[in-house]
Design an enzyme around this catalytic site. Structure first.
Site, PDB file in Angstrom:
ATOM      1  N   GLY A 100      61.665   9.211  90.964  1.00 41.59           N
ATOM      2  CA  GLY A 100      62.621  10.245  91.344  1.00 41.59           C
ATOM      3  C   GLY A 100      62.156  11.645  90.981  1.00 41.59           C
ATOM      4  CG  HIS A 128      56.651  16.275  93.659  1.00 39.98           C
ATOM      5  ND1 HIS A 128      55.610  15.751  94.380  1.00 39.98           N
ATOM      6  CD2 HIS A 128      56.593  15.674  92.445  1.00 39.98           C
ATOM      7  CE1 HIS A 128      54.934  14.906  93.644  1.00 39.98           C
ATOM      8  NE2 HIS A 128      55.519  14.819  92.455  1.00 39.98           N
ATOM      9  CG  HIS A 165      57.583  11.799  94.960  1.00 39.25           C
ATOM     10  ND1 HIS A 165      57.989  12.798  94.096  1.00 39.25           N
ATOM     11  CD2 HIS A 165      57.089  10.803  94.188  1.00 39.25           C
ATOM     12  CE1 HIS A 165      57.755  12.409  92.852  1.00 39.25           C
ATOM     13  NE2 HIS A 165      57.203  11.215  92.868  1.00 39.25           N
ATOM     14  CD  GLN A 180      56.134   4.067  84.488  1.00 39.44           C
ATOM     15  OE1 GLN A 180      56.484   3.193  85.262  1.00 39.44           O
ATOM     16  NE2 GLN A 180      55.418   5.105  84.896  1.00 39.44           N
ATOM     17  CE  LYS A 211      50.445  13.712  89.507  1.00 36.86           C
ATOM     18  NZ  LYS A 211      50.751  13.346  88.089  1.00 36.86           N
ATOM     19  CB  VAL A 232      50.978  17.111  97.908  1.00 36.17           C
ATOM     20  CG1 VAL A 232      51.628  18.365  98.482  1.00 36.17           C
ATOM     21  CG2 VAL A 232      50.887  16.020  98.978  1.00 36.17           C
ATOM     22  CB  SER A 255      53.269  16.431  88.358  1.00 39.89           C
ATOM     23  OG  SER A 255      53.900  15.734  87.301  1.00 39.89           O
ATOM     24  CB  SER A 256      58.512  14.570  88.494  1.00 37.76           C
ATOM     25  OG  SER A 256      58.440  13.876  89.718  1.00 37.76           O
ATOM     26  NE  ARG A 257      56.237  12.928  82.207  1.00 38.56           N
ATOM     27  CZ  ARG A 257      55.906  11.663  82.498  1.00 38.56           C
ATOM     28  NH1 ARG A 257      54.951  11.419  83.367  1.00 38.56           N
ATOM     29  NH2 ARG A 257      56.524  10.662  81.912  1.00 38.56           N
TER      30      ARG A 257
HETATM   31  O1  PAF Z   1      53.902   6.948  89.691  1.00 35.78           O
HETATM   32  C1  PAF Z   1      55.077   6.696  89.377  1.00 35.78           C
HETATM   33  O2  PAF Z   1      56.004   7.437  89.689  1.00 35.78           O
HETATM   34  C2  PAF Z   1      55.368   5.446  88.565  1.00 35.78           C
HETATM   35  O3  PAF Z   1      54.364   5.176  87.664  1.00 35.78           O
HETATM   36  C3  PAF Z   1      55.677   4.228  89.447  1.00 35.78           C
HETATM   37  C4  PAF Z   1      54.459   3.817  90.266  1.00 35.78           C
HETATM   38  C5  PAF Z   1      56.833   4.520  90.380  1.00 35.78           C
HETATM   39  C6  PAF Z   1      56.048   3.031  88.568  1.00 35.78           C
HETATM   40  O4  PAF Z   1      57.172   3.299  87.804  1.00 35.78           O
END
Ligand code: PAF
Length: 289
Positions: free
Chosen positions: A31, A34, A37, A61, A149, A176, A185-187
């Site tokens: 989620g 950006h 995605h 993770q 990425k 991208v 990146s979301s971060r």
């Molecule tokens: O790249 C990510 O956003 C995550 O590592 C993924 C592949 C959705 C797994 O949680």
């Protein structure tokens, strides 16, 4: 676009679509979407008939002390972006749906997952491989789209799909970038204004490395030194690693031949940022000098 929250609903929709002859594209995400995605969703829609995106911030993770609780979330905006990108089905499972009991079964991928990100985040790839294996089981036969990425993640997932005979074709999609080169990146949202400028050193160092290689440099050590010096001159970016590696196995190369990838990771303020490039092709890396 339909939004579902359970594995059973997602399976039922995808099975019905396949029974009607549709091919399925899967875009797993955490989620805070950006345009990186969105490019995965667009590719999935161009290749197949039905696109399912998943949004799940996967606790497995994240290690103790990482940003699981603070990970940025905006489901309404994400749903709008998915719909605009042509997604048919959005699966947003709660944690209890994905992990109704403590996880006793983990998927680990040896060697490819051990170095680089795996060395800095030792539990990370088992968490990624486990959740992606679950998502592949939920989605069934499909193509699954991942961004380049996270190059190491892409290799880990590709290897896992092959080793475990998932009926899934893993498709990697180009990075991208923002106009100044920063990989989306979301971060990136964690960066303040100064850090945002400093973060350009990742893409700039990759561009410099590729230019040196195009000019004839063949020594990985020399390329790594060149990049490291650029980080030495950027006090807001704390370099974790640069690596000149075989693109598929991620083992360091002795000489820069074909199929070589250059990886870089650095902490800039709160976020750990990753980037990479083909050693011979600066595709998408802007020439800002
Ligand atoms: O790249 C990510 O956003 C995550 O590592 C993924 C592949 C959705 C797994 O949680």
């Amino acid at each position: 676009m339909e939004i579902v929250h359970t594995i059973a609903e997602a399976r039922a929709r995808l099975d019905a679509a396949r029974a009607d002859g549709a091919t399925v594209g899967l875009v797993p995400t955490m989620g805070f979407l950006h345009y990186g995605h969105v490019s995965l969703m667009t590719a999935a829609g161009a290749d197949g008939d039905m696109v399912m995106t998943t949004i799940f911030v996967n606790p497995l993770q994240f290690a103790e002390g990482e940003d699981l609780e603070d990970y940025p979330r905006d489901l309404d905006r994400d749903a709008e972006r998915c719909e605009a990108a042509g997604v048919d089905l959005l699966l947003v499972p709660p944690v209890e749906e994905m992990y109704p009991q403590p996880v006793a079964t983990e998927v680990t991928v040896a060697e490819i997952a051990a170095a680089w990100e795996g060395a800095s985040r030792p539990t990370h790839f088992a968490g990624v491989a486990t959740v992606v294996a679950k998502l592949f089981n939920i989605a069934g036969p499909c193509r699954a789209y991942f961004g380049e990425k996270d190059w190491q993640q892409l290799q880990v997932v590709t290897r896992m799909a092959s080793d475990l005979s998932f009926p899934v074709e893993v498709v990697g999609c180009p990075i991208v970038r923002e106009p100044d080169g920063l990989a989306m990146s979301s971060r990136n949202v964690y960066l303040d204004a100064d850090q945002r400028i400093a973060a350009r050193v990742l893409s700039r160092s990759l561009r410099t490395a590729v230019e040196a290689i195009q000019a004839g440099e063949r020594s990985p050590a020399a390329v790594e030194r060149l990049m490291t010096e650029m980080f030495d001159a950027e006090p807001l970016a704390d370099l974790d690693y640069v690596g000149v590696v075989d693109a598929a196995t991620l083992t360091p190369t002795d000489e820069i031949g074909d199929n070589v990838r250059i990886l870089v990771a650095a902490q800039v303020g709160i976020p750990r940022l990753l980037d990479n490039t083909d050693a011979h092709d600066p595709a998408g890396l802007p020439d800002l000098d």
